[in-house]
Design a protein around this motif. Sequence first.
Motif, short mmCIF file in Angstrom:
data_model
loop_
_atom_site.label_atom_id
_atom_site.label_comp_id
_atom_site.label_asym_id
_atom_site.label_seq_id
_atom_site.Cartn_x
_atom_site.Cartn_y
_atom_site.Cartn_z
N VAL A 13 -8.46 -39.99 -15.51
CA VAL A 13 -8.15 -39.66 -16.90
C VAL A 13 -7.06 -38.60 -16.94
O VAL A 13 -7.05 -37.65 -16.15
CB VAL A 13 -9.44 -39.13 -17.60
N ASN A 14 -6.12 -38.77 -17.88
CA ASN A 14 -5.09 -37.76 -18.10
C ASN A 14 -5.75 -36.55 -18.78
O ASN A 14 -6.24 -36.67 -19.91
CB ASN A 14 -4.01 -38.37 -19.01
N PRO A 15 -5.80 -35.38 -18.12
CA PRO A 15 -6.53 -34.26 -18.71
C PRO A 15 -5.85 -33.68 -19.95
O PRO A 15 -6.48 -32.97 -20.73
CB PRO A 15 -6.56 -33.22 -17.57
N THR A 16 -4.58 -34.03 -20.14
CA THR A 16 -3.87 -33.52 -21.32
C THR A 16 -4.31 -34.26 -22.58
O THR A 16 -4.60 -33.64 -23.61
CB THR A 16 -2.34 -33.71 -21.12
N SER A 17 -4.38 -35.60 -22.47
CA SER A 17 -4.66 -36.41 -23.66
C SER A 17 -6.06 -37.00 -23.68
O SER A 17 -6.52 -37.46 -24.71
CB SER A 17 -3.64 -37.55 -23.72
N GLY A 18 -6.70 -37.04 -22.53
CA GLY A 18 -7.99 -37.72 -22.43
C GLY A 18 -7.84 -39.22 -22.24
O GLY A 18 -8.83 -39.94 -22.15
N ALA A 19 -6.59 -39.72 -22.19
CA ALA A 19 -6.37 -41.16 -22.06
C ALA A 19 -6.65 -41.63 -20.64
O ALA A 19 -6.43 -40.90 -19.67
CB ALA A 19 -4.93 -41.50 -22.44
N LEU A 20 -7.09 -42.88 -20.56
CA LEU A 20 -7.32 -43.48 -19.24
C LEU A 20 -5.97 -43.78 -18.59
O LEU A 20 -5.12 -44.43 -19.17
CB LEU A 20 -8.12 -44.77 -19.43
N ALA A 312 4.16 -23.75 -20.06
CA ALA A 312 3.86 -22.88 -18.91
C ALA A 312 2.46 -23.17 -18.38
O ALA A 312 2.18 -22.95 -17.21
CB ALA A 312 3.96 -21.42 -19.32
N LEU A 313 1.58 -23.60 -19.27
CA LEU A 313 0.18 -23.73 -18.93
C LEU A 313 -0.35 -25.06 -19.48
O LEU A 313 -0.37 -25.27 -20.69
CB LEU A 313 -0.57 -22.56 -19.57
N GLY A 314 -0.75 -25.95 -18.57
CA GLY A 314 -1.33 -27.22 -18.99
C GLY A 314 -2.85 -27.15 -18.95
O GLY A 314 -3.44 -26.07 -18.87
N PRO A 315 -3.49 -28.32 -18.97
CA PRO A 315 -4.96 -28.36 -19.00
C PRO A 315 -5.57 -28.12 -17.62
O PRO A 315 -4.89 -28.25 -16.60
CB PRO A 315 -5.23 -29.80 -19.42
N LEU A 316 -6.84 -27.81 -17.58
CA LEU A 316 -7.56 -27.82 -16.31
C LEU A 316 -7.87 -29.29 -15.96
O LEU A 316 -7.65 -30.19 -16.76
CB LEU A 316 -8.83 -26.98 -16.37
N ILE A 317 -8.41 -29.50 -14.78
CA ILE A 317 -8.47 -30.86 -14.25
C ILE A 317 -9.39 -31.77 -15.08
O ILE A 317 -9.12 -32.96 -15.22
CB ILE A 317 -8.87 -30.86 -12.75
N GLY A 342 -8.01 -14.26 -25.33
CA GLY A 342 -8.38 -15.60 -24.87
C GLY A 342 -9.85 -15.87 -24.97
O GLY A 342 -10.53 -15.41 -25.89
N GLY A 343 -10.34 -16.66 -24.02
CA GLY A 343 -11.77 -17.00 -23.99
C GLY A 343 -12.06 -18.35 -24.61
O GLY A 343 -13.13 -18.91 -24.40
N GLY A 344 -11.10 -18.88 -25.38
CA GLY A 344 -11.37 -20.14 -26.09
C GLY A 344 -11.05 -21.36 -25.23
O GLY A 344 -10.35 -21.28 -24.23
N ARG A 345 -11.59 -22.50 -25.66
CA ARG A 345 -11.36 -23.76 -24.93
C ARG A 345 -11.23 -24.91 -25.92
O ARG A 345 -11.95 -24.96 -26.92
CB ARG A 345 -12.55 -24.03 -23.99
N ASP A 346 -10.29 -25.80 -25.62
CA ASP A 346 -10.15 -27.03 -26.39
C ASP A 346 -10.08 -28.17 -25.38
O ASP A 346 -9.07 -28.33 -24.69
CB ASP A 346 -8.87 -26.95 -27.23
N ASN A 347 -11.14 -28.93 -25.26
CA ASN A 347 -11.26 -29.96 -24.21
C ASN A 347 -10.93 -29.36 -22.84
O ASN A 347 -11.63 -28.48 -22.39
CB ASN A 347 -10.39 -31.17 -24.53
N CYS A 348 -9.83 -29.84 -22.21
CA CYS A 348 -9.52 -29.34 -20.86
C CYS A 348 -8.65 -28.08 -20.89
O CYS A 348 -8.35 -27.53 -19.83
CB CYS A 348 -8.78 -30.42 -20.06
N PHE A 349 -8.24 -27.64 -22.06
CA PHE A 349 -7.36 -26.47 -22.14
C PHE A 349 -8.19 -25.20 -22.31
O PHE A 349 -9.00 -25.09 -23.24
CB PHE A 349 -6.41 -26.60 -23.33
N VAL A 350 -7.94 -24.23 -21.43
CA VAL A 350 -8.58 -22.91 -21.56
C VAL A 350 -7.49 -21.90 -21.88
O VAL A 350 -6.45 -21.87 -21.21
CB VAL A 350 -9.29 -22.50 -20.24
#
Length: 474
Positions: A13-20, A312-317, A342-350
Amino acid sequence: MTETLNTTARRIVNPTSGALVSELPDSDLSEVDEALKRAVAGQRRWAQVPRHERARLMRVYAELVREHQDEIAVLLSTEQGKPVAQSEAELGLHYRLFDGFASRLLVQEERAFFLDNQPVIDRDLQITRHEPLGVIAGIVPFNFPIELYSHKVAPAIAAGNSIIVKPSEETPLATRRLVELVHEAGIPEDVVQIVYGGAEVGRRLVESPLVAAVSFTGSTEVGISVAQNGAKTLKRTLLELGGNDAMIVLDDANLDDVVENAVFGRTWSNGQCCCANKRIVVHESLRDELTARLLDTFATSRMGDPLDPATALGPLINTKAAAKVEEQIKFSVGQGATLAAGGGRDNCFVEPTVLTGVDLSMDIARDMEVFGPVLAMMSFSTTDQAVEMANATKYGLSGSVFTQDMKKAMEVGTRLETGQVVVNGTGLYRSDVMGFGGYKSSGVGREGLAYSIEEFMQLKTLTFAGIMPGVVGA
Ligand code: NAD
């Protein structure tokens, strides 16, 4: 990239979009066994190929990858999430390592001992010869799929071994493409093979009596199990493991350099680096100013699509990894740290996160490795305290010290219990040639152009008894 989908396959899965991105079945254990048998036969033939020809084929392959580097960089960023310029940097390193190990192979030295330094055997001659180990298993984590594949495959095959690579189950696609190109370059298929899957497939390789050595990069927890399982067949296990590295900032440090390096070292690979500067250990006189500057820079790092050059900063895996980092932040706050940003999270993005007021009573200051963009700030008043804080962890991968005083840098550098110390730069530093590796629970063995070939070989001594003339012309 779209493929025929197999319902029993693992989803990439693409961790940026969630797409397969793709689906890929794990290798069946019988396929792993078959690959092992082929690797044994392939290695015997490959070891007979003269070194100059092995080196030539490695260079043909390196050039071929260079021709495909744009395609492979996008594939890596798509499956892994790191900014595309960083994927390109990994491919640059891939080229240098295959080319570099090919060169290194051509100048490999052996020794000769004339034994007239010892009575009784004083007419004997010994020469040494490094021979390949056999079949190598190369087990790779998700964070640097191409870089770490290169540090395993290039020296292993240069040395005359065959290798079976197991990429992380999260990031197999760029590696699969590289192995296709290995074969296209003319390196025999049985010399470099790839198998897919997670722990079960990795364990099959580690436990196989056909494998002579395992080169493993990953977490300390799994590394220990690799060492235990490998010991059952007494194989060599080279382990590159986790870290919780400190960046020590003494009271005379140049803060411009500190800020630049701290941001680089904690955003690279989206905060998922073994040797990132995870803890900032700053002199109390600079604490407030450094914190303010990191809030202005690190905490405002631009998050987004890794294929956008401004990111500069993409998603976690994956979301599980991101949720774990979010939990670790909350846990640290529960133990008394202050959430400064910080401290927040949106799907794979911290969000880039700064925790202040961290001290040695908290797990994050010691053995809790946080694999995401989080800086833990600790302060000290004496150099002894700084060293004690930096060393108060089971890990010992890398570290750094910022100061204008080179005597102090030398003192701190020699006292840190780590495989590397960088003075006035981030500990996230890996030259191609250095012996990269850790003290304590950060690993066993060293990887790098000057070291790896010997790690993948064994030493034979040939003795020629009585071959030297006795005393002549006396
Ligand atoms: P991980 O330990 O979860 O997995 C690493 C690899 O081991 C994967 O391919 C996985 O499938 C495989 N594996 C899992 N269980 C196994 C088993 N029982 N037997 C054999 N193989 C098994 O690590 P990860 O999450 O992919 O990577 C992150 C970790 O790697 C962090 O701790 C990081 O610090 C470390 N790391 C270290 C270095 C270094 O050079 N020291 C470099 C990069 C990453």
